[in-house]
Design a protein around this motif. Structure first.
Motif, PDB file in Angstrom:
ATOM      1  N   ILE A  40      61.857  16.226  60.105  1.00  0.00           N
ATOM      2  CA  ILE A  40      60.851  16.949  60.889  1.00  0.00           C
ATOM      3  C   ILE A  40      59.495  16.261  60.737  1.00  0.00           C
ATOM      4  N   VAL A  41      59.143  15.883  59.522  1.00  0.00           N
ATOM      5  CA  VAL A  41      57.872  15.207  59.281  1.00  0.00           C
ATOM      6  C   VAL A  41      57.866  13.838  59.966  1.00  0.00           C
ATOM      7  N   ALA A  42      58.964  13.084  59.864  1.00  0.00           N
ATOM      8  CA  ALA A  42      59.034  11.768  60.510  1.00  0.00           C
ATOM      9  C   ALA A  42      58.861  11.902  62.019  1.00  0.00           C
ATOM     10  N   SER A  43      59.479  12.913  62.600  1.00  0.00           N
ATOM     11  CA  SER A  43      59.359  13.142  64.035  1.00  0.00           C
ATOM     12  C   SER A  43      57.926  13.489  64.411  1.00  0.00           C
ATOM     13  N   ASP A  44      57.275  14.319  63.605  1.00  0.00           N
ATOM     14  CA  ASP A  44      55.892  14.696  63.887  1.00  0.00           C
ATOM     15  C   ASP A  44      54.963  13.487  63.758  1.00  0.00           C
ATOM     16  N   VAL A  45      55.169  12.661  62.757  1.00  0.00           N
ATOM     17  CA  VAL A  45      54.339  11.468  62.567  1.00  0.00           C
ATOM     18  C   VAL A  45      54.523  10.502  63.742  1.00  0.00           C
ATOM     19  N   ALA A  46      55.750  10.398  64.251  1.00  0.00           N
ATOM     20  CA  ALA A  46      55.992   9.537  65.417  1.00  0.00           C
ATOM     21  C   ALA A  46      55.216  10.031  66.631  1.00  0.00           C
ATOM     22  N   ALA A  47      55.141  11.335  66.781  1.00  0.00           N
ATOM     23  CA  ALA A  47      54.455  11.920  67.934  1.00  0.00           C
ATOM     24  C   ALA A  47      52.946  12.014  67.742  1.00  0.00           C
ATOM     25  N   HIS A  48      52.496  12.058  66.476  1.00  0.00           N
ATOM     26  CA  HIS A  48      51.066  12.242  66.176  1.00  0.00           C
ATOM     27  C   HIS A  48      50.628  11.260  65.090  1.00  0.00           C
ATOM     28  N   PRO A  49      50.484   9.970  65.437  1.00  0.00           N
ATOM     29  CA  PRO A  49      50.071   9.004  64.410  1.00  0.00           C
ATOM     30  C   PRO A  49      48.674   9.324  63.883  1.00  0.00           C
ATOM     31  N   ASP A  50      48.426   8.887  62.662  1.00  0.00           N
ATOM     32  CA  ASP A  50      47.141   9.085  61.986  1.00  0.00           C
ATOM     33  C   ASP A  50      46.799  10.557  61.803  1.00  0.00           C
ATOM     34  N   SER A  51      47.798  11.319  61.367  1.00  0.00           N
ATOM     35  CA  SER A  51      47.604  12.740  61.062  1.00  0.00           C
ATOM     36  C   SER A  51      47.504  12.932  59.555  1.00  0.00           C
ATOM     37  N   ALA A  52      46.706  13.900  59.162  1.00  0.00           N
ATOM     38  CA  ALA A  52      46.617  14.287  57.757  1.00  0.00           C
ATOM     39  C   ALA A  52      47.781  15.212  57.430  1.00  0.00           C
ATOM     40  N   VAL A  53      48.122  15.293  56.158  1.00  0.00           N
ATOM     41  CA  VAL A  53      49.227  16.136  55.705  1.00  0.00           C
ATOM     42  C   VAL A  53      49.035  17.579  56.169  1.00  0.00           C
ATOM     43  N   GLY A  54      47.826  18.098  56.061  1.00  0.00           N
ATOM     44  CA  GLY A  54      47.554  19.474  56.487  1.00  0.00           C
ATOM     45  C   GLY A  54      47.809  19.675  57.975  1.00  0.00           C
ATOM     46  N   GLU A  55      47.474  18.675  58.779  1.00  0.00           N
ATOM     47  CA  GLU A  55      47.719  18.768  60.224  1.00  0.00           C
ATOM     48  C   GLU A  55      49.218  18.771  60.515  1.00  0.00           C
ATOM     49  N   ILE A  56      49.951  17.939  59.784  1.00  0.00           N
ATOM     50  CA  ILE A  56      51.408  17.898  59.952  1.00  0.00           C
ATOM     51  C   ILE A  56      52.001  19.246  59.560  1.00  0.00           C
ATOM     52  N   ALA A  57      51.525  19.808  58.459  1.00  0.00           N
ATOM     53  CA  ALA A  57      52.016  21.111  57.998  1.00  0.00           C
ATOM     54  C   ALA A  57      51.749  22.184  59.047  1.00  0.00           C
ATOM     55  N   THR A  58      50.575  22.177  59.635  1.00  0.00           N
ATOM     56  CA  THR A  58      50.230  23.172  60.657  1.00  0.00           C
ATOM     57  C   THR A  58      51.150  23.049  61.871  1.00  0.00           C
ATOM     58  N   ARG A  59      51.366  21.825  62.351  1.00  0.00           N
ATOM     59  CA  ARG A  59      52.199  21.630  63.541  1.00  0.00           C
ATOM     60  C   ARG A  59      53.666  21.956  63.288  1.00  0.00           C
TER      61      ARG A  59
END
Length: 152
Positions: A40-59
């Motif tokens: 899930i995190v890898a998929s989110d990072v692919a869709a939203h590069p240069d995100s902070a951990v907190g932003e990934i957690a929120t999404r």
């Protein structure tokens, strides 16, 4: 199909995907744990590069500690890189690694045929071919970036 059926199908597909993934060399990682969260995190990072951990957690809806652990696993596998946020040096920004590591290449080269064969109720060559074709159509239309697109 309704939302519940789609959700349950998605969970089934995730489990088949998890079953298809090769174990790390040596059998375990110091970050052993939830493969689903890592994906899930890898998929989110692919869709939203240069995100902070907190932003990934929120999404993603995952706890920040689970996102941090997942980022550490992905970094260990060579799938992501981190860098300090120029606007706030206390935060780390996460993005996909520019080159594929050996582990990421191994995972991407692994096919799903064995896991799919195990999962299918009707395990015939025709059924496998039909399901694989349907999955290819879905993959073509629904990428990780699909959820990142702005909605009207």
């Amino acid at each position: 199909m309704n939302g519940v059926e789609l959700f349950l199908l998605g969970r089934t597909l995730m489990k088949i995907g998890e079953a298809a993934m090769p174990e790390p060399e040596g059998g375990s990682s110091q970050y052993a744990g939830n493969t689903r969260a890592v994906l899930i995190v890898a998929s989110d990072v692919a869709a939203h590069p240069d995100s902070a951990v907190g932003e990934i957690a929120t999404r993603t809806g995952l706890p920040q500690s689970q996102v941090s652990t997942s980022v550490a696993r992905l970094k260990e596998a060579g799938a992501v890189v981190t860098a300090p946020d120029p606007a706030d040096r206390r935060r780390l920004l996460v993005r996909q690694a520019p080159r594929l590591s050996a582990r990421v290449s191994e995972i991407r080269a692994t096919t799903i045929e064995d896991a799919l064969t195990t999962a299918l109720d009707e395990n015939t060559p025709e059924a496998r071919k039909e399901v694989l074709a349907a999955l290819e159509v879905l993959a073509r239309h629904l990428s990780p970036q699909t959820l990142a697109r702005p909605r009207p």
